[in-house]
Design an enzyme around this catalytic site. Sequence first.
Site, PDB file in Angstrom:
ATOM      1  N   GLY A  23       0.839  -1.204   0.000  1.00 15.50           N
ATOM      2  CA  GLY A  23       0.000   0.000   0.000  1.00 15.50           C
ATOM      3  C   GLY A  23       0.862   1.237   0.000  1.00 15.50           C
ATOM      4  O   GLY A  23       1.886   1.302  -0.695  1.00 15.50           O
ATOM      5  N   VAL A  44      25.270  -3.970   2.030  1.00 17.33           N
ATOM      6  CA  VAL A  44      24.984  -5.143   2.875  1.00 17.33           C
ATOM      7  C   VAL A  44      26.096  -6.193   2.755  1.00 17.33           C
ATOM      8  O   VAL A  44      26.418  -6.883   3.715  1.00 17.33           O
ATOM      9  CB  VAL A  44      23.620  -5.753   2.462  1.00 17.33           C
ATOM     10  CG1 VAL A  44      23.410  -7.132   3.060  1.00 17.33           C
ATOM     11  CG2 VAL A  44      22.473  -4.824   2.858  1.00 17.33           C
ATOM     12  N   LYS A 114       3.046  -0.237  14.530  1.00 14.09           N
ATOM     13  CA  LYS A 114       3.071   0.192  15.942  1.00 14.09           C
ATOM     14  C   LYS A 114       1.936  -0.435  16.740  1.00 14.09           C
ATOM     15  O   LYS A 114       2.091  -0.740  17.928  1.00 14.09           O
ATOM     16  CB  LYS A 114       2.983   1.708  16.049  1.00 14.09           C
ATOM     17  CG  LYS A 114       1.731   2.312  15.438  1.00 14.09           C
ATOM     18  CD  LYS A 114       2.082   3.350  14.438  1.00 14.09           C
ATOM     19  CE  LYS A 114       1.107   3.400  13.299  1.00 14.09           C
ATOM     20  NZ  LYS A 114       1.574   4.252  12.222  1.00 14.09           N
ATOM     21  N   GLY A 143       7.748   7.624  11.699  1.00 12.39           N
ATOM     22  CA  GLY A 143       8.130   7.362  10.309  1.00 12.39           C
ATOM     23  C   GLY A 143       9.616   7.436  10.046  1.00 12.39           C
ATOM     24  O   GLY A 143      10.397   6.650  10.590  1.00 12.39           O
ATOM     25  N   LYS A 214       2.526   4.506  19.921  1.00 13.51           N
ATOM     26  CA  LYS A 214       3.916   4.974  19.779  1.00 13.51           C
ATOM     27  C   LYS A 214       4.511   5.300  21.154  1.00 13.51           C
ATOM     28  O   LYS A 214       5.689   5.033  21.408  1.00 13.51           O
ATOM     29  CB  LYS A 214       3.955   6.192  18.860  1.00 13.51           C
ATOM     30  CG  LYS A 214       3.607   5.829  17.404  1.00 13.51           C
ATOM     31  CD  LYS A 214       3.265   7.061  16.582  1.00 13.51           C
ATOM     32  CE  LYS A 214       2.982   6.684  15.131  1.00 13.51           C
ATOM     33  NZ  LYS A 214       2.390   7.800  14.357  1.00 13.51           N
TER      34      LYS A 214
HETATM   35  N1  NAD Z   1       1.119   5.306   5.849  1.00 15.19           N
HETATM   36  C1  NAD Z   1       2.032   5.830   6.659  1.00 15.19           C
HETATM   37  O1  NAD Z   1       2.428   6.995   6.524  1.00 15.19           O
HETATM   38  C2  NAD Z   1       2.627   5.004   7.751  1.00 15.19           C
HETATM   39  C3  NAD Z   1       3.636   5.544   8.563  1.00 15.19           C
HETATM   40  C4  NAD Z   1       4.224   4.763   9.567  1.00 15.19           C
HETATM   41  C5  NAD Z   1       3.784   3.473   9.754  1.00 15.19           C
HETATM   42  N2  NAD Z   1       2.779   2.966   8.965  1.00 15.19           N
HETATM   43  C6  NAD Z   1       2.351   1.595   9.194  1.00 15.19           C
HETATM   44  O2  NAD Z   1       2.664   0.826   8.042  1.00 15.19           O
HETATM   45  C7  NAD Z   1       1.704  -0.208   7.866  1.00 15.19           C
HETATM   46  C8  NAD Z   1       1.094  -0.088   6.474  1.00 15.19           C
HETATM   47  O3  NAD Z   1       0.493   1.168   6.308  1.00 15.19           O
HETATM   48  P1  NAD Z   1      -0.017   1.677   4.873  1.00 15.19           P
HETATM   49  O4  NAD Z   1      -0.403   3.094   5.071  1.00 15.19           O
HETATM   50  O5  NAD Z   1       0.975   1.342   3.818  1.00 15.19           O
HETATM   51  O6  NAD Z   1      -1.335   0.785   4.677  1.00 15.19           O
HETATM   52  P2  NAD Z   1      -2.181   0.532   3.346  1.00 15.19           P
HETATM   53  O7  NAD Z   1      -3.561   0.275   3.760  1.00 15.19           O
HETATM   54  O8  NAD Z   1      -1.907   1.589   2.327  1.00 15.19           O
HETATM   55  O9  NAD Z   1      -1.568  -0.833   2.768  1.00 15.19           O
HETATM   56  C9  NAD Z   1      -1.773  -2.089   3.361  1.00 15.19           C
HETATM   57  C10 NAD Z   1      -1.344  -3.179   2.392  1.00 15.19           C
HETATM   58  O10 NAD Z   1      -1.391  -4.431   3.074  1.00 15.19           O
HETATM   59  C11 NAD Z   1      -2.146  -5.357   2.289  1.00 15.19           C
HETATM   60  N3  NAD Z   1      -2.832  -6.265   3.217  1.00 15.19           N
HETATM   61  C12 NAD Z   1      -3.655  -5.926   4.250  1.00 15.19           C
HETATM   62  N4  NAD Z   1      -4.095  -7.038   4.863  1.00 15.19           N
HETATM   63  C13 NAD Z   1      -3.558  -8.086   4.206  1.00 15.19           C
HETATM   64  C14 NAD Z   1      -3.631  -9.490   4.366  1.00 15.19           C
HETATM   65  N5  NAD Z   1      -4.360 -10.039   5.336  1.00 15.19           N
HETATM   66  N6  NAD Z   1      -2.931 -10.264   3.515  1.00 15.19           N
HETATM   67  C15 NAD Z   1      -2.180  -9.719   2.536  1.00 15.19           C
HETATM   68  N7  NAD Z   1      -2.057  -8.392   2.346  1.00 15.19           N
HETATM   69  C16 NAD Z   1      -2.735  -7.599   3.163  1.00 15.19           C
HETATM   70  C17 NAD Z   1      -3.093  -4.511   1.462  1.00 15.19           C
HETATM   71  O11 NAD Z   1      -3.479  -5.214   0.285  1.00 15.19           O
HETATM   72  C18 NAD Z   1      -2.204  -3.306   1.155  1.00 15.19           C
HETATM   73  O12 NAD Z   1      -1.379  -3.597   0.047  1.00 15.19           O
HETATM   74  C19 NAD Z   1       0.700  -0.025   9.025  1.00 15.19           C
HETATM   75  O13 NAD Z   1       1.101  -0.847  10.103  1.00 15.19           O
HETATM   76  C20 NAD Z   1       0.872   1.426   9.406  1.00 15.19           C
HETATM   77  O14 NAD Z   1       0.525   1.687  10.751  1.00 15.19           O
HETATM   78  C21 NAD Z   1       2.213   3.700   7.968  1.00 15.19           C
HETATM   79  N1  HSE Z   2      -1.696   8.426  10.884  1.00 15.80           N
HETATM   80  C1  HSE Z   2      -0.352   8.641  11.325  1.00 15.80           C
HETATM   81  C2  HSE Z   2       0.593   8.029  10.326  1.00 15.80           C
HETATM   82  C3  HSE Z   2       1.919   7.683  10.871  1.00 15.80           C
HETATM   83  O1  HSE Z   2       1.874   6.679  11.823  1.00 15.80           O
HETATM   84  C4  HSE Z   2      -0.113  10.150  11.512  1.00 15.80           C
HETATM   85  O2  HSE Z   2      -1.004  10.959  11.236  1.00 15.80           O
HETATM   86  O3  HSE Z   2       0.962  10.528  11.970  1.00 15.80           O
HETATM   87 NA    NA Z   3      11.255   6.311  13.109  1.00 17.13          NA
END
Ligand code: NAD
Ligand code: HSE
Ligand code: NA
Length: 460
Positions: A23, A44, A114, A143, A214
Amino acid sequence: MTSPGKPGDPAAAVLRVGVLGAGVVGSQVIRLLLEQADDLAARVGARVELAAVAVRRPHRHAEVPAGLLTDDAAAVVADPSIDVIVEVMGGIDPTRELLLTALRRGASVVTANKALLAEDGPTLYAAADAAGADLYFEAAVAGAIPLIRPLRESLAGDRISQVLGIVNGTTNFILSAMTATGDSYELALKEAGRLGYAEADPTADVDGFDAAAKAAILASVAFHTRVGAADVHREGIGAVSAADVAAATEIGCVIKLLAICERNGGAAPGGAADGGAAAGDDVVADETESVSARVHPVMLPNTHPLARVDGAFNAVYVQAESAGQLMFYGPGAGGAPTASAVLGDLVAVARNRVAGGRGPRESAYADLPLRPFGEVPTRYYVSLDVLDRAGVLSAVASTFADGGVSIATVRQQGRGDDASLVLVTHAAPEAALAATVDKVAALDVVRSVASVMRVMGEVQ
Ligand SMILES: NC(=O)c1ccc[n+]([C@@H]2O[C@H](COP(=O)([O-])OP(=O)(O)OC[C@H]3O[C@@H](n4cnc5c(N)ncnc54)[C@H](O)[C@@H]3O)[C@@H](O)[C@H]2O)c1
Ligand SMILES: N[C@@H](CCO)C(=O)O
Ligand code: NA
């Protein structure tokens, strides 16, 4: 890890990576992994090869090379040819079981999750330990900002007393917009949604769940003590009004949603170098050492380093006994910035595997008691609409005194129907403050409580 090349040629070794999720973050991880393949191999000492990508709907991902997409995440984590699992799919279940499967067979895990770490980090650590695998999670907090590694490694020789963080970009954007425009929370939230900061369901952000997860991770790492999401007192920003924002401005403050992780008691803060100065009277030294973690809005003086962090940016302020005050600042979310942190972890665990070792494991040896929120020392700003008559000030002051709460400053404003009292207290246990404000609100001379907010640091 396989070594198809000449014996002794580390660059010929291959490290296979399975990515769960493509995603916002995962698609950028995959792009960087493919674009930077040569540099990563050089850094690496082995080629880092994308082996599989698990997603919910496999037909929609142009960035993933043909043949690597699958909707079977369970098969990816169980594949014995895969050395490292990068988990960027989120959620608690089935993610927990998937990561446990990977760790139990000795694969290293890099995760941005998290929510899962704050819910059940120790179980993941235990599985990693049993198999001698790595569990890295730099992207899970703030992030792109390097924070977990500095806390786990660079500051491992110091004693951290306080971690204060703006760790949620969505809420910081909303509060910054309210401060800049005087708009209501509802209007600012709508604007955050329009600009793509707030998600369709902003609950995890605005109610403080994201920041609380967090905070749990930060407190655990900083204080060598297990702190889970359920241990974190959590309040969101939904109740912050335009009047609160105006009141903060009036006393030279801004309102921020802070993750506040503190060590109280034990060796007195400020015992070494100048590290104790900034804790001010928000950290109270006493005999029993304990830790606390909480997330709630605070009024923060404009002079505090975190007060100038606006918009969707994140920043974390760390106070350590010998290092003093440290600030970490940058983008806390977004695809590419978060992917940068994931890739950094991937390089680290890959290097560990090439060297035949592993990185830091869970450090929870201190096992400090968690101080209940009601016992945490806080300070309040209270603005009261009062009757304009003799004895009001003494009635309010004696209610605070009866509650054991000392008043730091008091100001009387206006006349007649506009009469108000604005107070800032000294530090007192949270429960005593909350109970005292309830009693004050019930006084006959108090028409209404216009604003109540915790404050940190010195206010005017
Ligand atoms: N978006 C951000 O800025 C951000 C920042 C820091 C941390 N995160 C963390 O990163 C992780 C992903 O966030 P994102 O924003 O990319 O989410 P997103 O919803 O954009 O993407 C999730 C992806 O996981 C896949 N997925 C979900 N459930 C699945 C399953 N059961 N089997 C296979 N694939 C599956 C979906 O198809 C999708 O490709 C989360 O834990 C989020 O908290 C996101
Ligand atoms: N939803 C979170 C994304 C990062 O974890 C934020 O607004 O900071
Ligand atoms: Na960090």
